[in-house]
Design a protein around this motif. Sequence first.
Motif, PDB file in Angstrom:
ATOM      1  N   VAL A   1       0.941  -1.170   0.013  1.00  0.00           N
ATOM      2  CA  VAL A   1       0.052   0.100  -0.025  1.00  0.00           C
ATOM      3  C   VAL A   1       0.894   1.237  -0.002  1.00  0.00           C
ATOM      4  O   VAL A   1       1.782   1.242   0.706  1.00  0.00           O
ATOM      5  CB  VAL A   1      -1.028   0.060   1.413  1.00  0.00           C
ATOM      6  CG1 VAL A   1      -1.747   1.216   1.333  1.00  0.00           C
ATOM      7  CG2 VAL A   1      -1.757  -1.164   1.321  1.00  0.00           C
TER       8      VAL A   1
ATOM      9  N   GLU B   1      -4.980   7.876   5.887  1.00  0.00           N
ATOM     10  CA  GLU B   1      -5.458   7.362   4.523  1.00  0.00           C
ATOM     11  C   GLU B   1      -4.656   5.800   4.669  1.00  0.00           C
ATOM     12  O   GLU B   1      -5.224   4.901   4.182  1.00  0.00           O
ATOM     13  CB  GLU B   1      -5.022   7.926   3.614  1.00  0.00           C
ATOM     14  CG  GLU B   1      -5.369   7.382   1.866  1.00  0.00           C
ATOM     15  CD  GLU B   1      -4.958   8.428   1.039  1.00  0.00           C
ATOM     16  OE1 GLU B   1      -5.120   7.798  -0.191  1.00  0.00           O
ATOM     17  OE2 GLU B   1      -4.506   9.403   0.883  1.00  0.00           O
TER      18      GLU B   1
ATOM     19  N   GLU C   1      -6.170   3.476   6.804  1.00  0.00           N
ATOM     20  CA  GLU C   1      -7.715   3.027   6.274  1.00  0.00           C
ATOM     21  C   GLU C   1      -7.192   2.038   4.961  1.00  0.00           C
ATOM     22  O   GLU C   1      -7.951   1.006   4.906  1.00  0.00           O
ATOM     23  CB  GLU C   1      -8.530   4.005   5.672  1.00  0.00           C
ATOM     24  CG  GLU C   1      -8.920   5.085   6.830  1.00  0.00           C
ATOM     25  CD  GLU C   1      -9.961   4.464   7.515  1.00  0.00           C
ATOM     26  OE1 GLU C   1     -10.473   3.405   7.222  1.00  0.00           O
ATOM     27  OE2 GLU C   1      -9.840   4.620   8.904  1.00  0.00           O
ATOM     28  N   LYS C   2      -6.384   2.203   4.366  1.00  0.00           N
ATOM     29  CA  LYS C   2      -6.071   1.285   3.177  1.00  0.00           C
ATOM     30  C   LYS C   2      -5.411  -0.200   3.443  1.00  0.00           C
ATOM     31  O   LYS C   2      -5.300  -0.943   2.579  1.00  0.00           O
ATOM     32  CB  LYS C   2      -5.049   1.972   2.009  1.00  0.00           C
ATOM     33  CG  LYS C   2      -5.791   3.134   1.165  1.00  0.00           C
ATOM     34  CD  LYS C   2      -4.855   3.501   0.179  1.00  0.00           C
ATOM     35  CE  LYS C   2      -5.688   4.573  -0.619  1.00  0.00           C
ATOM     36  NZ  LYS C   2      -4.992   5.379  -1.761  1.00  0.00           N
ATOM     37  N   THR C   3      -4.785   0.005   4.729  1.00  0.00           N
ATOM     38  CA  THR C   3      -4.107  -1.272   5.303  1.00  0.00           C
ATOM     39  C   THR C   3      -5.337  -2.000   6.094  1.00  0.00           C
ATOM     40  O   THR C   3      -4.805  -2.919   6.711  1.00  0.00           O
ATOM     41  CB  THR C   3      -3.135  -1.243   6.157  1.00  0.00           C
ATOM     42  OG1 THR C   3      -3.457  -0.093   7.192  1.00  0.00           O
ATOM     43  CG2 THR C   3      -1.888  -0.614   5.191  1.00  0.00           C
TER      44      THR C   3
END
Length: 699
Positions: free
Chosen positions: A2, A217, A220-222
């Motif tokens: 990510v 962010e 959240e993406k992980t």
Amino acid sequence: MVKVTGQFGDQTITFETGRLAKQADGSVLVTCGNNMVLVTAVSSRKESNMGFFPLTVEYQEKFYATGKIPGGYFKREGRPTELAILNARLMDRPIRPMFPEGYNYETQVVATVMSSDGLFPVDVLSSLGASAALHISDIPFNGPTCSVRLGRIEGQLVVNPTPKQLETSDMDFVVAGTKVGLLMVEGESQFVSEGDMLEALKFAHKSMSSMFQAIDELREKTGAKVKRTFNVMAIEDGLRNEMESFLKPKIAAALKIRTKAERYEAMDTAKDAAEEKFYAGLEGEALAVRQKELSKTFEDLKYRCARDMILDEKIRIDGRDTKTVRPIACEVAMLPRAHGSGLFTRGETQVLGTVTLGTSSDEQMIDALHGNVTKRFMLHYNFPPYSVGEVGRMGGQSRREIGHGYLAERSLAAIIPDVEKFPYAIRIVSEVLESNGSSSMGTVCSGMLAMLDAGVPVKGNVAGIAMGLIKEGDKVAVLTDILGDEDHLGDMDFKVAGTKDGITALQMDIKIDSVSFDIMQTALTQAKDGRIHILGEMEKVMRTARGDVSEFAPRIEVIQVKPEKVREVIGSGGKTIKEIIAKTGAKIDIEDDGTIKVASTDPEKRKLAIELIKGICEGPKIGEVYTGTVKKIVDFGAFVEVMPNNEGLLHISEIAHDRIRSVTDVLKEGDKVDVKVLDIDRAGRIKLSRKVLLEKQQH
């Protein structure tokens, strides 16, 4: 893998996870241009028995990051440098207060500088990485946090300036914060006003917003991992109430004792009495649990009682109000052989500062990531265990000592005279003899007095003061000149150093989630009043530098020669300069631009060394008489060195008035002989005579 990006000033910062160090609880590679720092976070799943939060933060620079092979015999990175330790502290201090209370699990954060071009501050990248690694992990952490380096160039505030920009900046600060306020400030400035400082801190905090968004962010993406749960010690209400009822009046009474030693003795007596009462009949595991319960209750009570006394009764532990500075006493010239000394006592904190003056050869050489650098001004801080009435290990400096010494060094750096005016290396040593609050600011004051005593023509007089904060809801008290206990039990440690004209250094650490700018403004204003009061007390003893340096300090005289003459002064393989040093005992430092510094405690030897150097540069003069050394004897005369690298021919006919059959009848190699320069031809060949001097003697 990510990856997210954010804009920091005019720089793009990239956060990446999932490619490197995947077995760590949190791992983030932070990149800006050619700068890359890998930061990992790991926390044990077994609770520690230490009774406090065991957090360690490591910062390591790899020389491959700049394409260098380390110096030294082993040719590999050794123990952390002082700069690495200071950078580790800059990472540690913003994240430490963001762990929840009661989380006592061993935690380690490691930053590894893997690539650096020297254009972006990698300490800022490391701090951002620490926040991101903890934020995306399941380790309990109330982040994110953000750090930024701040400069001001020609009146314009600049985020994350380059080293080149910092050369013309009048401030250099690392500022850390959360979304709602500041967490940490560390840095130095050139006599910046309190108002300008507050505006700069507001600007720094505003610049952090994009980094908070990027780190959120990334989390959240992980997958936004759920933070792990942990056990917090729970004490049965009835037992807690019983222990508090027994201890509270004793602790409250002890806190009103103004002398530290007597106050601590009363605290120990109260705890001993509680142990006797609440440990009775217990053993084994039950006793171990009760010990933890009593220790926590005792510390919580001491914390609450001290804070309530300040907020509700407006009385501090030693009886002062919130703005009064403790009594101050100052002395100078205490040590007869030191080049300068100053003793500063404020309440129960006492620091002896000493100054030693040296030449440029005494400057510190540092093998840094981007090349060797030298330090002309050094301050070393020592905090022996006896200063707090304890027994402890003596040896190398702790991280705390290095950090305190660096803060004091930064505080005084702004007033160090330019090398052109005062060509000395300056070393200050701080010996903390007693400590009860802010020995680092005591170091600033004692070092200032010692420099005045040493005759250092400083640009202004500096004093330092430590401020504290007690905050409970809407109740706020800003404390001037805090005690050690007020530091331990309070919410902020805020140190400010400067002259009457402005701030030279500032350091702030807090234990709550953030501090507002209104509180910062109050603290800065109150600190200025306290600083000016301390300066007034110091200047009663000494206001200006002595007119001359100590008789035991080397006197440095600077001369300028033509750059092309430098090689002649040094000589082949350093032969000429070594001979001058051996003859005079002076210390001689030579720059490529022709600047030569000659230092000696003996004025006659210093004068002789200068004469020899000037003689080499000017060369022998026709008609002058010199005492030379016979270097070589030949059939037709002798070659005599009248100056280093300057030999002339003493022809056999010029040795004596009477005719001699062999030169060796009168002279041999190594003899000293008085000769007069008769002539110097266009090729620079020197013609000497001895007999003209003998003729004068006969007349």
